[in-house]
Design a protein around this motif. Structure first.
Motif, PDB file in Angstrom:
ATOM      1  N   LEU A 149       3.657   0.624   2.677  1.00 45.63           N
ATOM      2  CA  LEU A 149       3.382  -0.220   3.846  1.00 45.63           C
ATOM      3  C   LEU A 149       3.192  -1.678   2.804  1.00 45.63           C
ATOM      4  O   LEU A 149       2.798  -1.965   2.170  1.00 45.63           O
ATOM      5  CB  LEU A 149       2.119  -0.039   4.494  1.00 45.63           C
ATOM      6  CG  LEU A 149       1.945   1.557   4.959  1.00 45.63           C
ATOM      7  CD1 LEU A 149       0.751   1.673   5.476  1.00 45.63           C
ATOM      8  CD2 LEU A 149       2.902   1.840   6.269  1.00 45.63           C
ATOM      9  N   GLY A 168       6.263   0.342   7.679  1.00 43.28           N
ATOM     10  CA  GLY A 168       6.297   1.362   6.720  1.00 43.28           C
ATOM     11  C   GLY A 168       7.494   1.748   6.425  1.00 43.28           C
ATOM     12  O   GLY A 168       8.356   1.929   7.211  1.00 43.28           O
ATOM     13  N   PHE A 207      -4.255   0.785  -2.303  1.00 45.48           N
ATOM     14  CA  PHE A 207      -3.884  -0.361  -2.430  1.00 45.48           C
ATOM     15  C   PHE A 207      -2.951  -0.139  -3.928  1.00 45.48           C
ATOM     16  O   PHE A 207      -3.095   0.404  -4.670  1.00 45.48           O
ATOM     17  CB  PHE A 207      -5.076  -1.124  -2.965  1.00 45.48           C
ATOM     18  CG  PHE A 207      -4.537  -2.411  -3.829  1.00 45.48           C
ATOM     19  CD1 PHE A 207      -4.790  -2.540  -5.062  1.00 45.48           C
ATOM     20  CD2 PHE A 207      -4.363  -3.358  -3.095  1.00 45.48           C
ATOM     21  CE1 PHE A 207      -4.440  -3.759  -5.772  1.00 45.48           C
ATOM     22  CE2 PHE A 207      -4.066  -4.845  -3.646  1.00 45.48           C
ATOM     23  CZ  PHE A 207      -4.014  -4.936  -5.049  1.00 45.48           C
ATOM     24  N   TYR A 251       0.870  -1.089  -0.027  1.00 45.44           N
ATOM     25  CA  TYR A 251       0.114   0.278  -0.033  1.00 45.44           C
ATOM     26  C   TYR A 251       0.762   1.227   0.152  1.00 45.44           C
ATOM     27  O   TYR A 251       1.927   1.163   0.522  1.00 45.44           O
ATOM     28  CB  TYR A 251      -0.868  -0.120   1.253  1.00 45.44           C
ATOM     29  CG  TYR A 251      -2.047  -0.900   1.188  1.00 45.44           C
ATOM     30  CD1 TYR A 251      -2.035  -2.223   1.795  1.00 45.44           C
ATOM     31  CD2 TYR A 251      -3.444  -0.237   0.875  1.00 45.44           C
ATOM     32  CE1 TYR A 251      -3.265  -2.921   1.686  1.00 45.44           C
ATOM     33  CE2 TYR A 251      -4.187  -1.178   0.798  1.00 45.44           C
ATOM     34  CZ  TYR A 251      -4.223  -2.470   0.941  1.00 45.44           C
ATOM     35  OH  TYR A 251      -5.480  -3.498   1.070  1.00 45.44           O
ATOM     36  N   GLY A 262      -1.041  11.963   6.004  1.00 42.04           N
ATOM     37  CA  GLY A 262      -2.298  12.387   6.649  1.00 42.04           C
ATOM     38  C   GLY A 262      -3.545  11.837   5.690  1.00 42.04           C
ATOM     39  O   GLY A 262      -4.667  12.402   5.770  1.00 42.04           O
ATOM     40  N   GLU A 263      -2.835  10.894   4.977  1.00 43.30           N
ATOM     41  CA  GLU A 263      -4.075  10.001   4.166  1.00 43.30           C
ATOM     42  C   GLU A 263      -4.175   8.751   4.655  1.00 43.30           C
ATOM     43  O   GLU A 263      -3.200   8.058   5.114  1.00 43.30           O
ATOM     44  CB  GLU A 263      -3.867  10.643   2.604  1.00 43.30           C
ATOM     45  CG  GLU A 263      -3.910  11.891   2.420  1.00 43.30           C
ATOM     46  CD  GLU A 263      -3.616  12.177   0.714  1.00 43.30           C
ATOM     47  OE1 GLU A 263      -3.224  13.278   0.377  1.00 43.30           O
ATOM     48  OE2 GLU A 263      -3.708  10.982   0.086  1.00 43.30           O
ATOM     49  N   ALA A 264      -5.239   8.036   4.221  1.00 44.52           N
ATOM     50  CA  ALA A 264      -5.448   6.695   4.254  1.00 44.52           C
ATOM     51  C   ALA A 264      -4.526   5.928   3.180  1.00 44.52           C
ATOM     52  O   ALA A 264      -4.138   6.517   2.224  1.00 44.52           O
ATOM     53  CB  ALA A 264      -6.845   6.163   4.160  1.00 44.52           C
ATOM     54  N   PRO A 265      -4.276   4.733   3.384  1.00 41.85           N
ATOM     55  CA  PRO A 265      -3.456   3.909   2.719  1.00 41.85           C
ATOM     56  C   PRO A 265      -4.370   3.630   1.325  1.00 41.85           C
ATOM     57  O   PRO A 265      -5.595   3.370   1.323  1.00 41.85           O
ATOM     58  CB  PRO A 265      -3.183   2.743   3.159  1.00 41.85           C
ATOM     59  CG  PRO A 265      -3.381   2.808   4.784  1.00 41.85           C
ATOM     60  CD  PRO A 265      -4.624   3.922   4.627  1.00 41.85           C
ATOM     61  N   GLN A 313       0.985   5.029   1.246  1.00 39.83           N
ATOM     62  CA  GLN A 313       0.177   6.310   2.104  1.00 39.83           C
ATOM     63  C   GLN A 313       0.957   7.542   2.120  1.00 39.83           C
ATOM     64  O   GLN A 313       1.955   7.405   2.798  1.00 39.83           O
ATOM     65  CB  GLN A 313       0.129   5.656   3.521  1.00 39.83           C
ATOM     66  CG  GLN A 313      -0.943   6.538   4.264  1.00 39.83           C
ATOM     67  CD  GLN A 313      -0.983   5.907   5.887  1.00 39.83           C
ATOM     68  OE1 GLN A 313      -0.001   5.118   6.266  1.00 39.83           O
ATOM     69  NE2 GLN A 313      -2.044   6.189   6.485  1.00 39.83           N
TER      70      GLN A 313
END
Lengths: 109, 117
Positions: A87, A102, A45, A35, A40-43, A37
């Protein structure tokens, strides 16, 4: 137990190639995820490998060796926007993801 | 497809109050939803897993009475942080799985940044 190791931080130059390694120890194997990332953001795919070998997807490729418990993410033609954390994650027997800490990738001009 | 939303994106609250975070799967039915917490410069930590219509399964060390999870429908799960304290300040991320891929791919929401004063 299960354990995932990846480097904490890497630095690379814009336009270059970088390889981010991940080693894992798991009881059983249900594949391996990568992933991306941004801070400040989500992972998001990137890839999923369950068979040995290299899977290429545009500038990003992911490699898996199940016998060695090893994977890498290869990023080509690096762009400044590739600066992010990468990650590595493996599902456990209940398909819950076990996450590596990560690798923070810093891209320099 | 496979879009997950979270609301709010960020929230600031006073110590002792409760905060509710919503996680919605917009274009698919989420049989399973996951709640994660991420502290600065650390990896994601799974807090709990919830299946629609049943009680959530909490990870070791996560207080179920403090972090209330409700998965009332196939498109909505909520996380309520009760009696929040400054140490609960974190980035909370939900993910959802439709169970249709062989590897139960998780689709992540954009996250909610909670700051407790």
């Amino acid at each position: 137990g299960q354990n995932i190791d990846q480097p904490t931080e890497m630095t690379a130059t814009e336009g270059a190639i970088v390889q981010i390694n991940c080693t894992y120890q798991t009881s059983g194997f249900n594949g391996l995820f990568w992933y991306q990332q941004h801070a400040g953001e989500a992972p998001t795919f990137l890839s999923y490998n369950v068979l040995d070998g290299l899977e290429e997807k545009g500038r990003f490729s992911s490699f898996l060796s199940r016998s060695k418990g090893y994977s890498y993410l290869l990023l080509k033609e690096l762009q400044m926007k590739d600066s992010a954390s990468y990650l590595c994650a493996v599902p456990d027997s209940n398909y819950q993801l076990i996450w590596g800490a990560g690798t923070k990738l810093i891209i320099k001009p | 497809g496979a879009v997950v939303s979270q609301h709010p994106s960020w929230v600031i609250c006073k110590s002792g109050t409760s905060v509710k975070i919503e996680c919605r799967s917009l274009d698919f039915q989420a049989t399973t939803m996951f709640w994660y917490r991420q502290f600065p410069k650390q990896s994601l930590m799974l807090m709990a897993t919830s299946n629609e219509g049943s009680k959530a399964t909490y990870e070791q060390g996560v207080e179920k009475d403090k972090f209330l999870i409700n998965h009332a429908s196939l498109t909505l799960s909520t996380l309520t942080v009760t009696s929040a304290h400054p140490e609960d300040s974190s980035f909370y991320i939900c993910s959802a799985s439709d169970g249709l891929t062989s590897y139960n791919e998780q689709f992540f929401g954009p996250g909610t940044r909670l700051t407790v004063l």
